[in-house]
Design a protein around this motif. Sequence first.
Motif, mmCIF file in Angstrom:
data_model
loop_
_atom_site.group_PDB
_atom_site.id
_atom_site.type_symbol
_atom_site.label_atom_id
_atom_site.label_comp_id
_atom_site.label_asym_id
_atom_site.label_seq_id
_atom_site.Cartn_x
_atom_site.Cartn_y
_atom_site.Cartn_z
ATOM 1 N N ASP A 199 0.830 -1.202 0.000
ATOM 2 C CA ASP A 199 0.000 0.000 0.000
ATOM 3 C C ASP A 199 0.864 1.250 0.000
ATOM 4 O O ASP A 199 0.546 2.250 -0.663
ATOM 5 N N ALA A 200 1.958 1.216 0.747
ATOM 6 C CA ALA A 200 2.857 2.372 0.784
ATOM 7 C C ALA A 200 3.403 2.680 -0.601
ATOM 8 O O ALA A 200 3.501 3.849 -1.004
ATOM 9 N N ALA A 201 3.752 1.633 -1.350
ATOM 10 C CA ALA A 201 4.280 1.844 -2.706
ATOM 11 C C ALA A 201 3.241 2.498 -3.606
ATOM 12 O O ALA A 201 3.554 3.417 -4.377
ATOM 13 N N THR A 202 1.988 2.059 -3.499
ATOM 14 C CA THR A 202 0.946 2.666 -4.331
ATOM 15 C C THR A 202 0.624 4.084 -3.848
ATOM 16 O O THR A 202 0.351 4.962 -4.663
ATOM 17 N N PHE A 203 0.677 4.312 -2.552
ATOM 18 C CA PHE A 203 0.490 5.672 -2.026
ATOM 19 C C PHE A 203 1.513 6.618 -2.647
ATOM 20 O O PHE A 203 1.180 7.717 -3.113
ATOM 21 N N ILE A 204 2.776 6.192 -2.643
ATOM 22 C CA ILE A 204 3.853 7.048 -3.142
ATOM 23 C C ILE A 204 3.669 7.347 -4.625
ATOM 24 O O ILE A 204 3.847 8.487 -5.070
ATOM 25 N N ALA A 205 3.291 6.338 -5.392
ATOM 26 C CA ALA A 205 3.073 6.549 -6.829
ATOM 27 C C ALA A 205 1.952 7.557 -7.065
ATOM 28 O O ALA A 205 2.074 8.460 -7.910
ATOM 29 N N VAL A 206 0.872 7.434 -6.313
ATOM 30 C CA VAL A 206 -0.273 8.325 -6.483
ATOM 31 C C VAL A 206 0.056 9.731 -5.985
ATOM 32 O O VAL A 206 -0.377 10.730 -6.579
#
Length: 227
Positions: free
Chosen positions: A86-93
Motif C-alpha cells: 500500500d505504501a508503494a501505491t500511495f507514493i506513486a499516487v
Amino acid sequence: MTEPLARRLAAEGIGSFFLFAAVIGSGVMAEALAGGNVAVALIGNTLATGAMLFVLITMLGPISGAHFNPAVSLVFASRGELPWRDAATFIAVQFLGGVLGAWAAHLMFDLPILQYSLKARSGIGQWTGEAVATFGLILTIIGTVRHRPTWVPASVALYITSAYWFTSSTSFANPAITIVRSMSDSFAGIAPRDVPMFVVGQLLGAAVAVLVSRVLFDERAPRQVQN
C-alpha cells in the motif's frame, strides 16, 4: 474500519494535487504581488501552504491518513501501520497527483506547463535544514496521532508554517514535492541537480524521527513500583 484501497488512493491523489498546486500556485502569486520583497512573498507562500494542509488533513485524513508525502508513507510502513504494498501505491499516487497539481498551477497562471527550475538550493546548511524539517514533521505526526489525534490537522499545518521560517531550506520536508518543485521554474522551485541531496536529508531526518518516536511515544508496559 479501513477504507478500501481505491478510496484511500483517490484521497492521496486529490490531496497531493491540491497541496502541490497550493505550494507552487501561491509561490507564483506571491512573487508577482510582492514587488521584489522576498520576505513578503514567503509569507504569502507560507500562509497558503499551512491553510491548505489544515483543510486537506481535516477532510481526507479519516480516509487515507492524509500522508501526501512519501516520507510519511515510508515511516508508517516501517512502523507496521501501513502494508508495504500500500505504501508503494500511495507514493506513486502522491507523485502523480503532485505533478498534475503543478501543471494545473502553471496553467492557471498562463505559464508553460512543462518547465524545470533554475533556482539553486544547495549546501550543508540547506541539507541540514531539510533533515531537521523532516525530523520535526515526522515527530509531530507520530506524537500528535498518539496523544491528540483530533489535533493532527492543526499540528501539522502549524509545524509546516513555522518550519518555512526557522529552517534554512524553507522546509520542503517531502521527497515527492521536492521532485515536483524541480519541474517549476517559480518562487517555489529547486534546480533538478539539487534534488537528490534534499531527498537524502529528508529520508535521514525521517529515519531519526522514527527512532526517537519509539522512545517518546510508543506504548510500553508500566513499571511496577517495588515497596
